[in-house]
Scaffold this active site. Structure first.
Site, PDB file in Angstrom:
ATOM      1  N   LYS A  96       0.828  -1.223   0.000  1.00 47.41           N
ATOM      2  CA  LYS A  96       0.000   0.000   0.000  1.00 47.41           C
ATOM      3  C   LYS A  96       0.854   1.261   0.000  1.00 47.41           C
ATOM      4  O   LYS A  96       0.564   2.234   0.712  1.00 47.41           O
ATOM      5  CB  LYS A  96      -0.966  -0.004   1.186  1.00 47.41           C
ATOM      6  CG  LYS A  96      -1.959  -1.161   1.153  1.00 47.41           C
ATOM      7  CD  LYS A  96      -2.951  -1.080   2.296  1.00 47.41           C
ATOM      8  CE  LYS A  96      -3.951  -2.213   2.262  1.00 47.41           C
ATOM      9  NZ  LYS A  96      -3.358  -3.530   2.608  1.00 47.41           N
ATOM     10  N   ARG A  97       1.879   1.284  -0.834  1.00 46.61           N
ATOM     11  CA  ARG A  97       2.744   2.452  -0.900  1.00 46.61           C
ATOM     12  C   ARG A  97       2.081   3.571  -1.701  1.00 46.61           C
ATOM     13  O   ARG A  97       1.287   3.332  -2.597  1.00 46.61           O
ATOM     14  CB  ARG A  97       4.079   2.098  -1.552  1.00 46.61           C
ATOM     15  CG  ARG A  97       4.869   1.000  -0.854  1.00 46.61           C
ATOM     16  CD  ARG A  97       5.206   1.353   0.581  1.00 46.61           C
ATOM     17  NE  ARG A  97       6.191   0.445   1.135  1.00 46.61           N
ATOM     18  CZ  ARG A  97       6.199   0.007   2.381  1.00 46.61           C
ATOM     19  NH1 ARG A  97       5.263   0.387   3.222  1.00 46.61           N
ATOM     20  NH2 ARG A  97       7.144  -0.810   2.795  1.00 46.61           N
TER      21      ARG A  97
END
Length: 279
Positions: A96-97
């Site tokens: 989830k960057r």
């Protein structure tokens, strides 16, 4: 390299539409009779790989549960990524960057460049600095045959306050994300390489997913409260694009390989019954 969308579609056809999350929660380690340390992490992760690597289409390791053990945890993550890919599985790293400029470019190199020790087939990404901020990830995915799954409609109760907010054009933030990913996939067959994350617990979405042209990752199944039948409510006529994701529901079947395989087979059969009926 062949586009990610095509590779994913083939893997799901050959092994079935199932993603298994590898989330080594402390409670799961305890359930397996393992210590909450890097040695326990190693044994847990290897047990999942040995039991399921040649059977499941997609694996989704959650990076945070490896990072919490520092460098030894990351070494375990690197090892299982290699083993899973060698077994023919698709590896979707749940990180989830989301960032801007050189930082998101560095994330792209870390996960989507084949020269990296953390190289995977696809990653999850957060679009809340603007979908355009993820362009280096999209570019790397195109260059190396990778994929990016972008958060759109998530299961957490805090999500709607942002995702359902409306912009000047009347669209919700989530619909704007959906539409921009749809544009990235335009013209791709059988699927584009850019997917969306849509929680299986959210019920009727009130959003249009019909033109995405890429895979729809559905977390939230099993221990988080959703069942396979909920996929019909959430995705409606778009079931053929859904990749259901289970974690604890499968992992709780361990540590015995037979228990893990039985759990994976059970949830896969549940999903196939629903997805097949809606395709």
């Amino acid at each position: 390299m062949e586009d990610f969308g095509a590779r994913l579609r083939r893997a799901m056809t050959q092994r079935g539409p199932l993603c298994v999350g590898i989330d080594p929660h402390p409670a799961l380690l305890e359930r397996w009779g393992l210590p909450d340390d890097a040695d326990g992490l190693t044994r847990f992760s290897q047990g999942v790989v040995d039991a399921l690597a040649d059977r499941v289409a997609v694996f989704k390791p959650q990076s945070a549960f490896f990072e919490r053990y520092g460098s030894r945890g990351l070494a375990v993550l690197e090892s299982i990524i290699r083993q899973l890919r060698d077994a023919g599985s698709i590896v979707l790293l749940d990180v989830k960057r989301g960032d801007i400029g050189s930082t998101v470019s560095a994330y792209a190199d870390a996960y989507l460049n084949p020269s990296s020790p953390l190289y995977v087939d696809a990653v999850t990404a957060s679009p809340y600095l603007g979908v355009g901020s993820l362009a280096p990830m999209f570019d790397a995915a195109r260059a190396y045959g990778g994929g990016v799954f972008v958060l759109a409609l998530t299961s957490n109760p805090e999500g709607p306050s942002v995702q359902h907010a409306r912009g000047a054009d009347g669209r919700t933030v989530a619909q704007t994300v959906i539409d921009e990913i749809s544009q990235l996939n335009a013209g791709s067959r059988p699927w584009g390489s850019f997917g969306l994350v849509v929680g299986a617990t959210i019920g009727e979405t009130g959003h249009d997913l019909s033109g995405v042209g890429g895979p729809l990752l559905a977390p939230g199944l099993g221990a988080q409260g959703a069942g396979a039948a909920d996929l019909r409510t959430v995705f409606g006529p778009n079931l053929s694009a859904v990749l259901p994701s289970y974690s604890r529901e499968v992992l709780a079947g361990g540590p015995d390989a037979s228990g893990l395989r039985a759990a994976a087979e059970r949830v896969l059969a549940d999903c196939e019954a629903i997805l097949g009926s809606g395709s």
